[in-house]
Design a protein around this motif. Structure first.
Motif, PDB file in Angstrom:
ATOM      1  N   LEU A 227       0.910  -1.182  -0.154  1.00  0.00           N
ATOM      2  CA  LEU A 227       0.059   0.008  -0.063  1.00  0.00           C
ATOM      3  C   LEU A 227       0.905   1.296   0.095  1.00  0.00           C
ATOM      4  O   LEU A 227       0.599   2.299  -0.793  1.00  0.00           O
TER       5      LEU A 227
ATOM      6  N   LEU B  49      -6.897   0.964  -6.801  1.00  0.00           N
ATOM      7  CA  LEU B  49      -6.346   1.804  -5.540  1.00  0.00           C
ATOM      8  C   LEU B  49      -5.591   2.953  -6.298  1.00  0.00           C
ATOM      9  O   LEU B  49      -5.528   3.928  -5.401  1.00  0.00           O
TER      10      LEU B  49
ATOM     11  N   ALA C 222      -3.288   0.169   7.597  1.00  0.00           N
ATOM     12  CA  ALA C 222      -3.687  -0.189   6.327  1.00  0.00           C
ATOM     13  C   ALA C 222      -4.958   0.898   5.910  1.00  0.00           C
ATOM     14  O   ALA C 222      -5.831   0.940   5.417  1.00  0.00           O
TER      15      ALA C 222
END
Length: 456
Positions: A315, A355, A384
């Motif tokens: 991420l 994303l 996250a």
């Protein structure tokens, strides 16, 4: 070829009736041995009369001169050997002549009937010491229609019950029961057809529903209680389908309409060319159009299962890449951007391009809201979460509940289409995540995306 439900129901009903038809002797037999129906004066030995009578008829032989004699067959001899009290006789109903092979005692007793002609007769001989002894006399069918067959002193054996059941399913038995059988089939068919009529009507209503008539529903008047839950479920499914189609149509129409805004702005800039601001504004408009189109395509591909949703993604790396991509635009617009990474790698599962679109949309919105010379802060938490923080005018309390609605804008003069945040919300929810917005302390807005972290 699939059998119809009507055929299956009629077959089941008919099978049940056949079983019940065959069970009648069994129930009657149980009642007779239990004494549950004393008025019938029927004993267990009465169940042997049909078998004994049939064996006697099978032993009749007509001679060349037309006379009839009773020549005991092997089956009759075996049966009489098991029942030593059994007496049989065959008497000419017209001449009262007794057939050879008959029991003289029984024939003499029947001769006492005199002029009485009986088609069938159940009797007991009064001077018989056994009060339970029974006799049966019946006038035979062709070719011995003139003979009166009598049996007396029979006693029940289990093969007598099998004979009774078998006679019901013999050709003569079935022929005699055929009116009842065919009547039962006809009644069952009519009842099933009538009972399934509402279901066929409902099916006809469903067959007429298409994308142009999603306002129609299956009427529930007259629907049987067993079918009502199915009809309700179908109507609810049509409700969901109608709502989905309406949303898609509205989305498509509004998207085409709203995308005209940045295109019109881009065209205006081209027509009012200004060296000082042209390049900067042109890149911003092109970037906005590109972001919207890419989000639309990504959402469509994920909804149609054309893109994988099970990639293992870093991420922090994804967010850092998008911050770097926006750096030239940030500098040109005289803003600053700051990236705050997590202390360690944060892994999530999902689709990389989706994303990236979400992060790009949030950064683009923050840059437009951030005052000139200000700093947009982008954070990735170890849990996250992604936070994009600006210090602009912020969002009022009333606007917080509307900001993720498709095509919502603060006012008609607001730049943008009102699509970006709505699509971003859909993409986050496809990752089983959540997106929210809260006021930034001191002014501005903080957008937060929460995803599920992969634990390592």
């Amino acid at each position: 070829m699939r059998r119809s439900l009507s055929f299956r129901l009629v077959a089941v009903l008919l099978s049940a009736q056949v079983i019940a038809f065959g069970a009648i002797p069994l129930f009657t037999f149980l009642i007779s041995i239990s004494g549950g129906a004393p008025a019938s004066n029927m004993t267990i030995n009465d169940w042997a009369q049909g078998h004994a009578y049939d064996l006697v008829v099978g032993s009749l032989v007509r001679a060349a001169d037309g006379s009839v004699r009773l020549d005991a067959s092997p089956a009759l001899r075996a049966y009489m050997a098991e029942q030593p009290r059994l007496r049989v006789a065959a008497i000419d109903a017209r001449t009262r002549a007794v057939a050879h092979g008959s029991s003289p005692e029984l024939a003499a007793t029947l001769a006492g009937l005199g002029k009485i002609e009986a088609a069938s007769l159940r009797f007991h001989i009064s001077d018989d010491e056994d009060e339970n002894s029974r006799g049966y006399a019946y006038r035979t069918a062709p070719p011995f229609e003139d003979m009166l067959i009598a049996v007396y002193g029979y006693s029940f054996q289990w093969n007598d019950l099998l004979f009774v059941i078998g006679s019901l399913f013999s050709i003569p038995g079935l022929l005699s029961a055929s009116p009842m059988i065919f009547g039962a089939v006809a009644i069952a068919w009519l009842m099933v057809r009538r009972g399934l009529a509402p279901l066929r009507a409902a099916a006809a209503e469903v067959s007429r529903i298409d994308l142009d008539s999603l306002d129609q529903r299956i009427p529930q008047a007259g629907i049987p209680g067993e079918v009502a839950p199915f009809v309700t479920a179908v109507n609810q499914a049509i409700d969901r389908l109608s709502a989905g189609v309406a949303t898609q149509r509205r989305f498509t129409a509004n998207a085409a309409h709203e995308l005209r805004t940045p295109v019109a702005i881009l065209r205006a800039r081209l027509e009012t060319y200004d060296d000082v601001t042209f390049t900067q504004e042109l890149k911003r408009d092109v970037r906005r159009i590109q972001t919207i189109v890419e989000q639309l395509l990504t959402a469509a591909r994920i909804s149609n299962a054309e893109s994988a949703m099970d990639e293992e993604l870093d991420l922090s790396a994804i967010v850092l890449t998008m911050v770097a991509d926006y750096m030239p635009l940030v500098i040109e617009n005289r803003r600053h951007i700051e990236f705050d990474p997590p202390p360690s790698t944060v892994l999530v599962r999902g689709n990389r391009r989706a994303l990236e679109c979400v992060v790009a949309n949030l950064i683009d919105n923050a840059l437009r809201a951030e005052p000139e010379g200000g700093t947009v802060l982008v954070q990735v938490g170890r849990d996250a979460t992604i936070r994009v923080i600006d210090h602009g005018e912020g969002i009022s309390h009333d606007e917080l509940s509307k900001i993720f609605e498709p095509f919502w804008r603060k006012d008609e003069h607001s730049r943008g289409t009102g699509l970006g945040l709505s699509i971003a919300k859909d993409l986050v929810e496809l990752h089983a995540g959540m997106i929210s917005v809260t006021p930034t302390p001191g002014g501005g807005a903080t957008f937060e995306v929460s995803l599920e972290r992969i634990l390592t």
